[in-house]
Design a protein around this motif. Sequence first.
Motif, PDB file in Angstrom:
ATOM      1  N   ALA A  84       0.836  -1.208   0.000  1.00  0.00           N
ATOM      2  CA  ALA A  84       0.000   0.000   0.000  1.00  0.00           C
ATOM      3  C   ALA A  84       0.868   1.254   0.000  1.00  0.00           C
ATOM      4  O   ALA A  84       0.608   2.212  -0.743  1.00  0.00           O
ATOM      5  N   HIS A  85       1.917   1.269   0.817  1.00  0.00           N
ATOM      6  CA  HIS A  85       2.835   2.408   0.822  1.00  0.00           C
ATOM      7  C   HIS A  85       3.658   2.417  -0.468  1.00  0.00           C
ATOM      8  O   HIS A  85       3.947   3.484  -1.031  1.00  0.00           O
ATOM      9  N   GLY A  86       4.018   1.234  -0.941  1.00  0.00           N
ATOM     10  CA  GLY A  86       4.810   1.140  -2.172  1.00  0.00           C
ATOM     11  C   GLY A  86       4.091   1.703  -3.380  1.00  0.00           C
ATOM     12  O   GLY A  86       4.729   2.239  -4.301  1.00  0.00           O
ATOM     13  N   MET A  87       2.767   1.618  -3.412  1.00  0.00           N
ATOM     14  CA  MET A  87       2.010   2.187  -4.532  1.00  0.00           C
ATOM     15  C   MET A  87       2.220   3.699  -4.599  1.00  0.00           C
ATOM     16  O   MET A  87       2.400   4.271  -5.679  1.00  0.00           O
ATOM     17  N   TYR A  88       2.212   4.343  -3.442  1.00  0.00           N
ATOM     18  CA  TYR A  88       2.481   5.789  -3.434  1.00  0.00           C
ATOM     19  C   TYR A  88       3.909   6.071  -3.874  1.00  0.00           C
ATOM     20  O   TYR A  88       4.165   6.999  -4.659  1.00  0.00           O
ATOM     21  N   LEU A  89       4.856   5.275  -3.357  1.00  0.00           N
ATOM     22  CA  LEU A  89       6.261   5.498  -3.698  1.00  0.00           C
ATOM     23  C   LEU A  89       6.511   5.291  -5.188  1.00  0.00           C
ATOM     24  O   LEU A  89       7.328   6.006  -5.785  1.00  0.00           O
ATOM     25  N   ASP A 123      -1.645   8.428  -5.851  1.00  0.00           N
ATOM     26  CA  ASP A 123      -0.650   9.495  -5.848  1.00  0.00           C
ATOM     27  C   ASP A 123      -0.785  10.374  -4.607  1.00  0.00           C
ATOM     28  O   ASP A 123       0.028  11.279  -4.384  1.00  0.00           O
ATOM     29  N   SER A 124      -1.796  10.093  -3.788  1.00  0.00           N
ATOM     30  CA  SER A 124      -2.011  10.819  -2.536  1.00  0.00           C
ATOM     31  C   SER A 124      -1.393  10.028  -1.374  1.00  0.00           C
ATOM     32  O   SER A 124      -1.744   8.867  -1.150  1.00  0.00           O
ATOM     33  N   PHE A 125      -0.502  10.665  -0.650  1.00  0.00           N
ATOM     34  CA  PHE A 125       0.145  10.002   0.486  1.00  0.00           C
ATOM     35  C   PHE A 125      -0.878   9.631   1.555  1.00  0.00           C
ATOM     36  O   PHE A 125      -0.852   8.515   2.098  1.00  0.00           O
ATOM     37  N   LEU A 126      -1.788  10.546   1.879  1.00  0.00           N
ATOM     38  CA  LEU A 126      -2.777  10.279   2.926  1.00  0.00           C
ATOM     39  C   LEU A 126      -3.708   9.128   2.539  1.00  0.00           C
ATOM     40  O   LEU A 126      -4.080   8.302   3.387  1.00  0.00           O
ATOM     41  N   TYR A 127      -4.070   9.077   1.263  1.00  0.00           N
ATOM     42  CA  TYR A 127      -4.926   7.985   0.808  1.00  0.00           C
ATOM     43  C   TYR A 127      -4.214   6.644   0.970  1.00  0.00           C
ATOM     44  O   TYR A 127      -4.814   5.664   1.443  1.00  0.00           O
ATOM     45  N   CYS A 128      -2.948   6.588   0.612  1.00  0.00           N
ATOM     46  CA  CYS A 128      -2.206   5.327   0.732  1.00  0.00           C
ATOM     47  C   CYS A 128      -1.985   4.956   2.196  1.00  0.00           C
ATOM     48  O   CYS A 128      -1.987   3.774   2.545  1.00  0.00           O
ATOM     49  N   MET A 129      -1.811   5.948   3.065  1.00  0.00           N
ATOM     50  CA  MET A 129      -1.713   5.640   4.489  1.00  0.00           C
ATOM     51  C   MET A 129      -3.039   5.088   5.022  1.00  0.00           C
ATOM     52  O   MET A 129      -3.049   4.221   5.897  1.00  0.00           O
ATOM     53  N   ALA A 130      -4.141   5.580   4.466  1.00  0.00           N
ATOM     54  CA  ALA A 130      -5.437   5.007   4.835  1.00  0.00           C
ATOM     55  C   ALA A 130      -5.538   3.555   4.359  1.00  0.00           C
ATOM     56  O   ALA A 130      -6.080   2.696   5.068  1.00  0.00           O
ATOM     57  N   ILE A 133      -3.965   1.068   6.677  1.00  0.00           N
ATOM     58  CA  ILE A 133      -4.800   0.695   7.821  1.00  0.00           C
ATOM     59  C   ILE A 133      -6.004  -0.134   7.377  1.00  0.00           C
ATOM     60  O   ILE A 133      -6.309  -1.191   7.974  1.00  0.00           O
ATOM     61  N   LEU A 134      -6.678   0.306   6.335  1.00  0.00           N
ATOM     62  CA  LEU A 134      -7.974  -0.273   5.988  1.00  0.00           C
ATOM     63  C   LEU A 134      -7.875  -1.628   5.297  1.00  0.00           C
ATOM     64  O   LEU A 134      -8.653  -2.538   5.617  1.00  0.00           O
ATOM     65  N   VAL A 135      -6.964  -1.778   4.354  1.00  0.00           N
ATOM     66  CA  VAL A 135      -6.913  -3.029   3.589  1.00  0.00           C
ATOM     67  C   VAL A 135      -6.600  -4.229   4.487  1.00  0.00           C
ATOM     68  O   VAL A 135      -7.371  -5.198   4.514  1.00  0.00           O
ATOM     69  N   PRO A 136      -5.503  -4.214   5.249  1.00  0.00           N
ATOM     70  CA  PRO A 136      -5.269  -5.349   6.149  1.00  0.00           C
ATOM     71  C   PRO A 136      -6.323  -5.458   7.249  1.00  0.00           C
ATOM     72  O   PRO A 136      -6.681  -6.564   7.660  1.00  0.00           O
ATOM     73  N   GLY A 137      -6.815  -4.290   7.709  1.00  0.00           N
ATOM     74  CA  GLY A 137      -7.828  -4.318   8.759  1.00  0.00           C
ATOM     75  C   GLY A 137      -9.114  -4.983   8.303  1.00  0.00           C
ATOM     76  O   GLY A 137      -9.685  -5.813   9.021  1.00  0.00           O
ATOM     77  N   ILE A 138      -9.580  -4.637   7.117  1.00  0.00           N
ATOM     78  CA  ILE A 138     -10.818  -5.239   6.586  1.00  0.00           C
ATOM     79  C   ILE A 138     -10.595  -6.722   6.299  1.00  0.00           C
ATOM     80  O   ILE A 138     -11.457  -7.568   6.608  1.00  0.00           O
ATOM     81  N   LEU A 139      -9.454  -7.052   5.696  1.00  0.00           N
ATOM     82  CA  LEU A 139      -9.152  -8.461   5.422  1.00  0.00           C
ATOM     83  C   LEU A 139      -9.142  -9.272   6.715  1.00  0.00           C
ATOM     84  O   LEU A 139      -9.740 -10.361   6.784  1.00  0.00           O
ATOM     85  N   ALA A 140      -8.463  -8.757   7.735  1.00  0.00           N
ATOM     86  CA  ALA A 140      -8.387  -9.473   9.012  1.00  0.00           C
ATOM     87  C   ALA A 140      -9.763  -9.587   9.654  1.00  0.00           C
ATOM     88  O   ALA A 140     -10.112 -10.645  10.218  1.00  0.00           O
ATOM     89  N   ILE A 266       1.439  -1.652   9.560  1.00  0.00           N
ATOM     90  CA  ILE A 266       2.207  -0.422   9.784  1.00  0.00           C
ATOM     91  C   ILE A 266       3.703  -0.733   9.756  1.00  0.00           C
ATOM     92  O   ILE A 266       4.501   0.040   9.213  1.00  0.00           O
ATOM     93  N   ALA A 267       4.070  -1.876  10.324  1.00  0.00           N
ATOM     94  CA  ALA A 267       5.471  -2.298  10.270  1.00  0.00           C
ATOM     95  C   ALA A 267       5.931  -2.450   8.828  1.00  0.00           C
ATOM     96  O   ALA A 267       7.040  -2.028   8.463  1.00  0.00           O
ATOM     97  N   GLY A 268       5.084  -3.045   7.989  1.00  0.00           N
ATOM     98  CA  GLY A 268       5.430  -3.199   6.576  1.00  0.00           C
ATOM     99  C   GLY A 268       5.536  -1.863   5.861  1.00  0.00           C
ATOM    100  O   GLY A 268       6.415  -1.666   5.012  1.00  0.00           O
ATOM    101  N   ALA A 269       4.635  -0.930   6.199  1.00  0.00           N
ATOM    102  CA  ALA A 269       4.664   0.393   5.574  1.00  0.00           C
ATOM    103  C   ALA A 269       5.941   1.155   5.942  1.00  0.00           C
ATOM    104  O   ALA A 269       6.479   1.911   5.126  1.00  0.00           O
ATOM    105  N   LEU A 270       6.430   0.972   7.155  1.00  0.00           N
ATOM    106  CA  LEU A 270       7.682   1.609   7.572  1.00  0.00           C
ATOM    107  C   LEU A 270       8.892   0.916   6.949  1.00  0.00           C
ATOM    108  O   LEU A 270       9.930   1.539   6.701  1.00  0.00           O
TER     109      LEU A 270
END
Length: 361
Positions: A84-89, A123-130, A133-140, A266-270
């Motif tokens: 998710a973070h990599g998509m923004y990067l 291309d939005s950093f805030l969207y990718c940060m969301a 949280i949301l993608v793994p959270g909803i999956l879990a 979050i660990a993966g995003a960091l």
Amino acid sequence: MISQLFPRTTWIAILMLAGVGMLMPVFNLSFPDGHPLHISSYVLGIVAKFMCYALAALALDLVWGYTDILSLGHGVFFALGAYAHGMYLMRAIGHDGVYQSDLPDFMVFLDWKTYPWYWAMTDSFLYCMALVILVPGILAFVFGFFAFRSRIKGVYFSIITQAMTYAFMLLFFRNDTGFGGNNGFTDFKRLLGFSLTAPATKAVLFLMTLCCLVSALVLCRWIVTSKLGRVLQGVRDSESRLMFIGYNPLWFKLFVWTLSAVLCSIAGALYVPQVGIINPSEMSPANSIEMVIWAAVGGRGTLLGPIIGAFTVNGLKSWFTAAFPDLWLYALGLLFIIVTLFMQQGILGVLAKLKKATEVA
């Protein structure tokens, strides 16, 4: 009170270690190469990577150590946060790629003409940060709801979590999914306009990782020492008795399972901007099993133990793979056998026994 979460000596140790961690990027930036106090960017990157692993191990311990939910699939949450973070990067590379296209290089190479729909707004950093949280959270949440409602537990739950991460790994290996296939995402250039190779950017990412690790530790400790934590331990010790006195374990298990997945994400995003690559191999079942080993080596059900275990095992891995590259897997297996047979309380358990023996003497 936050001061009551840990004993005074433990707080002193945590603050001292956090202080040392905060000084590391300062020494990296303040002193030139060759100076006795200089800390190289390589060492800074290794420690940052270990802190990401420690956060993932802490997340796993929250569910395994306190509710006896053994997950062999936490690697998928770690990787999803990184993707998710990599998509923004990847979007932030702009036209600096090899093909100088609006699309990432891997899409140009695979003859994609436009972004797939799920890349919208990335291309939005805030969207990718969301998304982190949301993608793994909803999956879990969805996965956990059906698994816990069906009363799946023990080895059966472990097997289906392992099957889940293996299925995601196979999916992300496909070139037509739009996530880079076997190579994944790499060649990142900048984050929020700042160069990822700049020492100052690396220092900020290091400090962010340290802050997230300490904050997650305090949050998890607050949870397990609260009334909610006692219910979670009731789920671990006797779920049927907990149901008999009027509690529904489903929602408690679902809460802690989802929170654990988000912390791991979050660990993966960091992890991804500091390591510089994310590919489907991070979802391999072996990576999830390694997380279990980190928690077991450090001390399951202690929160601090898995952090120690992550640093210990990965430190050994770095040394072994350099000195004896063919022997690391044997060493890892031997380590797990030793912990299982002789150190069931992990490193923290051994230290506690030594302290008790010293006090008695």
